[in-house]
Design a protein around this motif. Sequence first.
Motif, short mmCIF file in Angstrom:
data_model
loop_
_atom_site.label_atom_id
_atom_site.label_comp_id
_atom_site.label_asym_id
_atom_site.label_seq_id
_atom_site.Cartn_x
_atom_site.Cartn_y
_atom_site.Cartn_z
N GLU A 7 -1.07 13.56 34.80
CA GLU A 7 -1.76 12.31 35.14
C GLU A 7 -1.55 11.25 34.06
N GLY A 8 -1.66 11.65 32.81
CA GLY A 8 -1.45 10.71 31.71
C GLY A 8 -0.04 10.15 31.69
N LEU A 9 0.94 11.00 31.92
CA LEU A 9 2.33 10.54 31.97
C LEU A 9 2.55 9.61 33.16
N ARG A 10 1.95 9.94 34.30
CA ARG A 10 2.09 9.10 35.50
C ARG A 10 1.55 7.70 35.23
N THR A 34 6.67 23.14 27.07
CA THR A 34 6.18 21.99 27.82
C THR A 34 7.31 21.32 28.59
N SER A 35 7.16 21.23 29.91
CA SER A 35 8.19 20.61 30.73
C SER A 35 7.58 19.92 31.94
N PHE A 36 8.26 18.87 32.38
CA PHE A 36 7.79 18.08 33.51
C PHE A 36 8.95 17.68 34.40
N ARG A 37 8.65 17.48 35.68
CA ARG A 37 9.60 16.96 36.66
C ARG A 37 9.05 15.61 37.13
N LEU A 38 9.89 14.56 37.07
CA LEU A 38 9.45 13.22 37.41
C LEU A 38 10.22 12.66 38.60
#
Length: 87
Positions: A7-10, A34-38
Motif C-alpha cells: 500500500e505504501g509503495l502504491r 523482500t520482493s514486489f510485482r508492480l
Amino acid sequence: MAALSAEGLRERLERALGAEHVEVEDTTPSRCATSFRLLVVASLFRGKGLLQRHRLVNEALGAELGRIHALEQRTLTPEQWEAEKAA
C-alpha cells in the motif's frame, strides 16, 4: 525503519508519477527476500522506452528501492492499458 508495504509503495508511485492505475503485489512470501510485482499505468510513460519507464519508477521509489531485493515491473501508458483490458 518502517516495514515496506504494498500500500505504501502504491501511494508513493501514484503521487510521484501521477499514475492513473497502480497495482503492487508483495511477492516476498514466495521468495527469499523482500520482493514486489508492480503494474504502473501513467501518461508520463508516453513516448518513453522500457528502460526510461523503469528508471522513472525506480526514481519514484527513492530510498525504498535499496530495501527491495527483487522488483518486477510492468509499465504501460493509459492507451496500452485500455487495449490490454479490451483484448
